[in-house]
Design a protein around this motif. Structure first.
Motif, PDB file in Angstrom:
ATOM      1  N   ARG A 193    -139.951  43.575-123.467  1.00  0.00           N
ATOM      2  CA  ARG A 193    -139.208  42.335-123.703  1.00  0.00           C
ATOM      3  C   ARG A 193    -138.591  42.253-125.093  1.00  0.00           C
ATOM      4  O   ARG A 193    -138.233  41.174-125.551  1.00  0.00           O
ATOM      5  N   ASP A 194    -138.476  43.372-125.769  1.00  0.00           N
ATOM      6  CA  ASP A 194    -137.865  43.335-127.089  1.00  0.00           C
ATOM      7  C   ASP A 194    -137.153  44.660-127.352  1.00  0.00           C
ATOM      8  O   ASP A 194    -137.392  45.664-126.669  1.00  0.00           O
ATOM      9  N   ILE A 195    -136.279  44.627-128.347  1.00  0.00           N
ATOM     10  CA  ILE A 195    -135.522  45.801-128.761  1.00  0.00           C
ATOM     11  C   ILE A 195    -136.264  46.491-129.894  1.00  0.00           C
ATOM     12  O   ILE A 195    -136.777  45.836-130.808  1.00  0.00           O
ATOM     13  N   ASP A 196    -136.333  47.814-129.851  1.00  0.00           N
ATOM     14  CA  ASP A 196    -136.988  48.529-130.942  1.00  0.00           C
ATOM     15  C   ASP A 196    -136.205  48.314-132.235  1.00  0.00           C
ATOM     16  O   ASP A 196    -134.967  48.399-132.236  1.00  0.00           O
ATOM     17  N   PRO A 197    -136.893  48.038-133.343  1.00  0.00           N
ATOM     18  CA  PRO A 197    -136.196  47.813-134.617  1.00  0.00           C
ATOM     19  C   PRO A 197    -135.292  48.973-135.040  1.00  0.00           C
ATOM     20  O   PRO A 197    -134.336  48.754-135.799  1.00  0.00           O
ATOM     21  N   LEU A 198    -135.564  50.189-134.555  1.00  0.00           N
ATOM     22  CA  LEU A 198    -134.659  51.308-134.837  1.00  0.00           C
ATOM     23  C   LEU A 198    -133.235  50.987-134.405  1.00  0.00           C
ATOM     24  O   LEU A 198    -132.261  51.396-135.051  1.00  0.00           O
ATOM     25  N   PHE A 199    -133.117  50.254-133.284  1.00  0.00           N
ATOM     26  CA  PHE A 199    -131.810  49.978-132.701  1.00  0.00           C
ATOM     27  C   PHE A 199    -131.254  48.612-133.099  1.00  0.00           C
ATOM     28  O   PHE A 199    -130.062  48.369-132.944  1.00  0.00           O
ATOM     29  N   PRO A 236    -132.881  54.085-122.952  1.00  0.00           N
ATOM     30  CA  PRO A 236    -133.819  53.021-123.351  1.00  0.00           C
ATOM     31  C   PRO A 236    -133.719  52.577-124.805  1.00  0.00           C
ATOM     32  O   PRO A 236    -133.621  53.396-125.717  1.00  0.00           O
ATOM     33  N   ILE A 237    -133.781  51.260-124.983  1.00  0.00           N
ATOM     34  CA  ILE A 237    -133.725  50.648-126.317  1.00  0.00           C
ATOM     35  C   ILE A 237    -134.906  49.708-126.549  1.00  0.00           C
ATOM     36  O   ILE A 237    -134.949  48.996-127.536  1.00  0.00           O
ATOM     37  N   TYR A 238    -135.890  49.725-125.626  1.00  0.00           N
ATOM     38  CA  TYR A 238    -137.053  48.853-125.767  1.00  0.00           C
ATOM     39  C   TYR A 238    -137.939  49.327-126.930  1.00  0.00           C
ATOM     40  O   TYR A 238    -137.821  50.465-127.405  1.00  0.00           O
ATOM     41  N   CYS A 239    -138.857  48.461-127.354  1.00  0.00           N
ATOM     42  CA  CYS A 239    -139.829  48.857-128.375  1.00  0.00           C
ATOM     43  C   CYS A 239    -140.631  50.061-127.872  1.00  0.00           C
ATOM     44  O   CYS A 239    -141.098  50.075-126.724  1.00  0.00           O
ATOM     45  N   GLY A 257    -128.742  56.261-134.395  1.00  0.00           N
ATOM     46  CA  GLY A 257    -127.789  55.291-133.881  1.00  0.00           C
ATOM     47  C   GLY A 257    -128.437  53.955-133.552  1.00  0.00           C
ATOM     48  O   GLY A 257    -129.651  53.857-133.362  1.00  0.00           O
ATOM     49  N   ASP A 258    -127.618  52.913-133.436  1.00  0.00           N
ATOM     50  CA  ASP A 258    -128.145  51.564-133.219  1.00  0.00           C
ATOM     51  C   ASP A 258    -127.161  50.725-132.408  1.00  0.00           C
ATOM     52  O   ASP A 258    -126.044  51.153-132.107  1.00  0.00           O
ATOM     53  N   LEU A 259    -127.587  49.530-132.052  1.00  0.00           N
ATOM     54  CA  LEU A 259    -126.771  48.652-131.212  1.00  0.00           C
ATOM     55  C   LEU A 259    -125.493  48.210-131.916  1.00  0.00           C
ATOM     56  O   LEU A 259    -124.436  48.105-131.279  1.00  0.00           O
ATOM     57  N   GLN A 260    -125.574  47.942-133.213  1.00  0.00           N
ATOM     58  CA  GLN A 260    -124.371  47.535-133.925  1.00  0.00           C
ATOM     59  C   GLN A 260    -123.331  48.649-133.888  1.00  0.00           C
ATOM     60  O   GLN A 260    -122.123  48.389-133.824  1.00  0.00           O
ATOM     61  N   GLY A 261    -123.794  49.893-133.895  1.00  0.00           N
ATOM     62  CA  GLY A 261    -122.874  51.018-133.777  1.00  0.00           C
ATOM     63  C   GLY A 261    -122.140  51.025-132.449  1.00  0.00           C
ATOM     64  O   GLY A 261    -120.950  51.366-132.381  1.00  0.00           O
ATOM     65  N   ASP A 302    -129.013  41.268-131.592  1.00  0.00           N
ATOM     66  CA  ASP A 302    -127.975  42.309-131.549  1.00  0.00           C
ATOM     67  C   ASP A 302    -127.622  42.656-130.107  1.00  0.00           C
ATOM     68  O   ASP A 302    -126.449  42.862-129.770  1.00  0.00           O
ATOM     69  N   PHE A 303    -128.651  42.732-129.252  1.00  0.00           N
ATOM     70  CA  PHE A 303    -128.391  43.051-127.842  1.00  0.00           C
ATOM     71  C   PHE A 303    -127.557  41.957-127.189  1.00  0.00           C
ATOM     72  O   PHE A 303    -126.610  42.245-126.435  1.00  0.00           O
ATOM     73  N   GLU A 304    -127.886  40.714-127.469  1.00  0.00           N
ATOM     74  CA  GLU A 304    -127.116  39.615-126.897  1.00  0.00           C
ATOM     75  C   GLU A 304    -125.674  39.636-127.398  1.00  0.00           C
ATOM     76  O   GLU A 304    -124.733  39.341-126.644  1.00  0.00           O
ATOM     77  N   ASP A 305    -125.491  40.013-128.659  1.00  0.00           N
ATOM     78  CA  ASP A 305    -124.133  40.180-129.189  1.00  0.00           C
ATOM     79  C   ASP A 305    -123.398  41.283-128.445  1.00  0.00           C
ATOM     80  O   ASP A 305    -122.197  41.159-128.137  1.00  0.00           O
ATOM     81  N   LEU A 306    -124.114  42.383-128.169  1.00  0.00           N
ATOM     82  CA  LEU A 306    -123.504  43.503-127.445  1.00  0.00           C
ATOM     83  C   LEU A 306    -123.038  43.059-126.067  1.00  0.00           C
ATOM     84  O   LEU A 306    -121.908  43.352-125.647  1.00  0.00           O
ATOM     85  N   ILE A 307    -123.891  42.346-125.355  1.00  0.00           N
ATOM     86  CA  ILE A 307    -123.516  41.844-124.023  1.00  0.00           C
ATOM     87  C   ILE A 307    -122.282  40.958-124.125  1.00  0.00           C
ATOM     88  O   ILE A 307    -121.311  41.107-123.353  1.00  0.00           O
TER      89      ILE A 307
END
Length: 573
Positions: A77-83, A60-63, A36-40, A88-93
């Motif tokens: 301070r970053d999102i793991d590329p898996l997610f 957790p979604i950090y690297c 799964g990922d943030l866009q999901g 993408d996180f800013e879009d989610l917020i």
């Protein structure tokens, strides 16, 4: 009553919401890699509007190298590329806030990954190294009865020694979880400043709150004394339960650190007008110790008392009442209650208690006073998947137990993919292989199918979440009524007119009284639920069928089948 209330900038927003825990790996895969990922999550934000859920908590979604699925952070301070990405996180917020949905992040202040640059730097044995004391390093001992060379007898929560040797540093480092998760030295002011800066980084990206992970482990006694044995007969010498953890959990300094977090959050509120919610994970059976965290800047500590409900020993009205009352009694003055039924560390509710009780327990969770925490899929009555063969186990805790015992502690079964539809992989992913298997019940137990059914786990959850928006359920009191081994019932009311025998023609919505009645037993039960002038009621919810709903019934003889729950609005004579 079904109107969706806007949260806005209300400082107390967290008191009245359902907080829905998302395990991102298992929610929705949009890239086809089986994870799964943030866009999901973004794609399904309208699902929360449909459910009447107003806050989501992201595991957790950090690297991370994902040894412990994100609880081993290599870059805060970053999102793991898996997610996905920070974008993408800013879009989610942004998209969540457009729908009046709050976003809570998981924060891990106790430890990092061994792949974090801090730890890599700390391994360098250089007296001028600014990272030298970012972690807890100790020289070893010799000729001791416990593990050879270990600084003391401390054990990891994942079993085995809590110390691992580092060749570069020629010392042991402490880890209360896996050896890939070294504990930070939170007595070092530089480390504390790093954490505060990281929290501010995410505050600047408009998050609404934090769940503080493993908070009771943050500080350790500076003397590094051996911990005494627990004398538990079923605890092996390498198991965490073998010792009484008097020197490694709930040390007084943790409360000072939480206060520093709150000072940061309060300063942010002063600048922005936005209150930051903080909930702490204190996984302890010591209710008095848990209550202390309410005085440390935390809005609440998770109340795990109802996670003990199990079809084998604790599904009784009397037991449930006792646990609810104990939590409410131990709450410090002016503090807010909360209730939890499930999370990513324990067997799913429908598996633990029996599928037939899933709706009843969701009704219980959402009609109790306080904040409600729901684990993803519980609204569908999702079940644990079967245990994987040891060679396919994902959970590091289970791996540490070894091939003979892994089945006793694996958390994989409760973390399977979300069941969206009857399509391939339950609509979770287009991949041939998902990171964990989908439960085979997905063909009938999925969001798409349950939306269409008049009486389904999903629609029952949605309905009771809407009823919960009523002022009495948000801010009212609870008074237990008929309670025994089979029956649990209670009134929700505002208190002022609850014991009044006179009808008040000026009564408004906040004066209304509700009765929640449920049969947690295995036999049909008929009782008289009438009380004084409360002799009849209007049926708002019936988990058994649509019959009776929106009709009036007498309270003098109410029949409840096993696992049936009713939510009633009292009609005043």
């Amino acid at each position: 009553m079904s109107k969706r209330l806007k949260i806005g900038s209300n400082k107390d927003w967290w008191k009245h919401v359902i907080v829905y825990q998302i395990y991102p790996r298992s929610f929705q895969d949009t890239t086809g890699n089986g994870i799964g990922d943030l866009q999901g999550i973004i794609n399904h934000l309208d699902y929360f509007v449909f459910l009447n859920v107003e806050a989501i908590w992201l595991s957790p979604i950090y690297c991370s190298p994902m040894i412990d699925h994100g609880y081993d952070v290599s870059n805060y301070r970053d999102i793991d590329p898996l997610f996905g990405s920070l974008h993408d996180f800013e879009d989610l917020i942004h998209e969540a806030h457009k729908r009046d949905i709050k976003v809570i992040m998981d924060f891990i202040p106790n430890h990092t990954s061994t792949q974090h640059q801090w730890f890599i730097n700390s391994c360098k044995d250089d007296s001028g190294n600014p990272y030298r004391d970012y972690y807890i390093w100790k020289d070893g001992k010799v000729d001791e009865e416990y593990a050879p060379g270990q600084p003391n007898n401390w054990l990891s929560a994942f079993n085995g020694p809590a110390w691992t040797w580092n060749e570069d540093r020629q010392q042991f480092y402490l880890h209360q979880f896996t050896a890939h998760q070294p504990d930070l030295n939170l007595r070092n002011p530089s480390v504390v400043k790093e954490l505060l800066d990281i929290l501010q980084f995410w505050l600047d990206r408009d998050v609404d709150g934090f769940r503080m992970d493993a908070i009771m482990h943050l500080f350790k006694d500076e003397r590094f004394l051996d911990e005494p044995r627990s004398n538990k007969s079923d605890a092996s010498p390498d198991s965490y339960d073998y010792l009484e953890h008097v020197y490694t959990v709930n040390q007084p300094e943790v409360h000072d650190l939480l206060q520093q977090f709150r000072v940061l959050f309060n300063a942010h509120e002063q600048r922005t007008g936005k209150y930051i919610f903080m909930v702490t994970e204190v996984f302890s059976s010591d209710s008095v110790e848990c209550a202390k965290y309410y005085h440390s800047g935390s809005d609440m500590s998770f109340n795990f008392s109802l996670t003990s409900l199990h079809k084998k020993n604790a599904l009784s009205g009397s037991y449930i009442r006792k646990e609810i009352e104990l939590h409410l009694q131990l709450l410090p003055e002016g503090k807010w209650p909360n209730f939890v039924l499930g999370n990513h560390d324990i067997s799913r509710v429908a598996t633990r208690t029996g599928l037939q009780y899933a709706d009843l327990l969701n009704v219980l969770l959402l009609t109790l006073p306080g904040t409600a925490f729901t684990y993803y899929g519980e609204e569908l009555a999702m079940l644990d998947i079967e245990l994987l063969p040891y060679e396919h186990v994902q959970d590091p805790f289970a791996k540490n137990l070894g091939p003979e015992k892994f089945m006793l502690g694996s958390r994989d079964p409760c973390r399977a993919p979300m069941q969206w539809s009857d399509d391939v992989n339950a609509g979770f992913s287009s991949s041939k292989h998902t990171w964990l298997p989908v439960h085979p019940s997905y063909k009938c137990r999925n969001v798409q199918a349950q939306k269409k059914q008049e009486i389904s786990h999903l629609n029952i959850y949605k309905r009771i979440a809407a009823i919960r928006q009523h002022e009495v359920f948000k801010n009212g009191l609870i008074t237990f009524h008929v309670v025994n081994e089979n029956i649990l019932s209670f009134f929700r009311h505002k208190g002022e007119l609850f014991n009044s025998f006179a009808r008040n023609d000026d009564e408004d919505e906040s004066d209304e009284v509700f009765l929640v009645a449920m049969n947690v037993g295995f036999e049909i039960s008929t009782y008289n639920y009438a009380k004084d002038r409360y002799k009849s009621a209007f049926v708002l919810m019936n988990t058994e069928s649509s019959q009776m709903v929106n009709t009036s019934i007498s309270l003098q003889s109410v029949l409840l089948k096993p696992a049936q729950a009713l939510v009633l609005k009292i009609l005043l004579d």
